[in-house]
Write a protein that holds these residues in place. Structure first.
Motif, mmCIF file in Angstrom:
data_model
loop_
_atom_site.group_PDB
_atom_site.id
_atom_site.type_symbol
_atom_site.label_atom_id
_atom_site.label_comp_id
_atom_site.label_asym_id
_atom_site.label_seq_id
_atom_site.Cartn_x
_atom_site.Cartn_y
_atom_site.Cartn_z
ATOM 1 N N ILE A 29 0.903 -1.302 0.011
ATOM 2 C CA ILE A 29 -0.283 -0.066 -0.134
ATOM 3 C C ILE A 29 0.910 1.251 0.117
ATOM 4 O O ILE A 29 0.825 2.057 -0.898
ATOM 5 C CB ILE A 29 -0.997 -0.048 1.248
ATOM 6 N N PHE A 30 1.828 1.400 0.957
ATOM 7 C CA PHE A 30 2.739 2.424 0.904
ATOM 8 C C PHE A 30 3.508 2.661 -0.209
ATOM 9 O O PHE A 30 3.899 3.722 -0.740
ATOM 10 C CB PHE A 30 3.648 2.430 2.285
ATOM 11 N N GLU A 31 3.857 1.569 -0.787
ATOM 12 C CA GLU A 31 4.974 1.541 -1.881
ATOM 13 C C GLU A 31 4.137 1.903 -3.211
ATOM 14 O O GLU A 31 4.548 2.717 -3.904
ATOM 15 C CB GLU A 31 5.228 0.014 -2.179
ATOM 16 N N GLU A 32 3.071 1.564 -3.356
ATOM 17 C CA GLU A 32 1.942 2.054 -4.259
ATOM 18 C C GLU A 32 1.766 3.770 -4.365
ATOM 19 O O GLU A 32 1.899 4.063 -5.470
ATOM 20 C CB GLU A 32 0.784 1.269 -4.351
ATOM 21 N N ILE A 33 1.820 4.026 -3.179
ATOM 22 C CA ILE A 33 1.436 5.558 -2.999
ATOM 23 C C ILE A 33 2.819 6.156 -3.361
ATOM 24 O O ILE A 33 2.729 7.119 -4.272
ATOM 25 C CB ILE A 33 0.957 5.980 -1.722
#
Lengths: 94, 101
Positions: A29-33
């Motif tokens: 999730i954080f990587e996608e952002i």
């Protein structure tokens, strides 16, 4: 709260998932952002907030220690705007 | 052209990463956002290493002004959320958006 505590909370709520999978999920999730912002895209999470990229123009800066001028190049920085629901909740209105 | 991602894109990323249903992936994204929000509402700082730090700050009351009418309006004390991106995020966002000179 830190990343590992967040992962632990999600793991506790989802006993059917392996801890390492919960870690991968939270990290994804954080990587996608970050990836979206690196492409110049926005990420809008209604109720929570929106991540976007802002342009900072080139400017002449100054080394505060020596007073020397330095050219600072144009650059892009991440920006977060709190969503309405979260802002209201922070102030006890929701 | 830049586009806007939503919860759906984050769930899609979770779906790709682990073999869960799309529905469950969406619920997990929601849980992550809810836990972060709840911690912030409790006044906690949320620190996600290599991503950034969300913190809650107390703002004092002040007198504001309606820029259109010039009228003075009281601004009540309130809590605001600030996000400070990690160095890693700043570096990656700066590198990804660098325009060729």
């Amino acid at each position: 709260m830190i990343r590992s505590e967040l992962i632990q909370k999600i793991a506790d709520e989802n006993p059917h998932l392996f801890q390492r999978d919960v870690e991968r999920i939270v990290n994804a999730i954080f990587e996608e952002i970050i990836e979206a912002l690196s492409r110049g895209d926005r990420v809008e999470l209604r109720g929570f907030g929106a991540f976007s990229v802002k342009k900072r123009d080139a400017r002449t800066g100054r080394n505060p220690r020596t007073g020397e001028s330095v050219e600072v190049e144009e650059k892009h920085v991440p920006f977060f705007k709190t969503g309405k629901l979260l802002r209201d909740r922070l102030n006890g209105n929701a | 052209m830049s586009k806007t991602l939503t919860r759906m894109d984050l769930s899609e990323a979770v779906f790709r990463e682990v073999g869960l249903s799309r529905n469950e992936s969406a619920q997990l994204v929601e849980s992550v956002l809810n836990h972060m929000s709840d911690a912030l509402v409790r006044g906690e700082t949320v620190k996600i290493s290599s991503f950034g730090t969300f913190s809650v700050r107390d703002k004092a009351a002040r007198v504001g002004r309606n820029p259109k009418t010039g009228e003075e309006v009281p601004i009540l004390p309130r809590r605001v959320l600030t996000f400070r991106p990690s160095h890693l995020m700043k570096d990656r966002v700066a590198a990804g958006n660098k325009t060729e000179a």
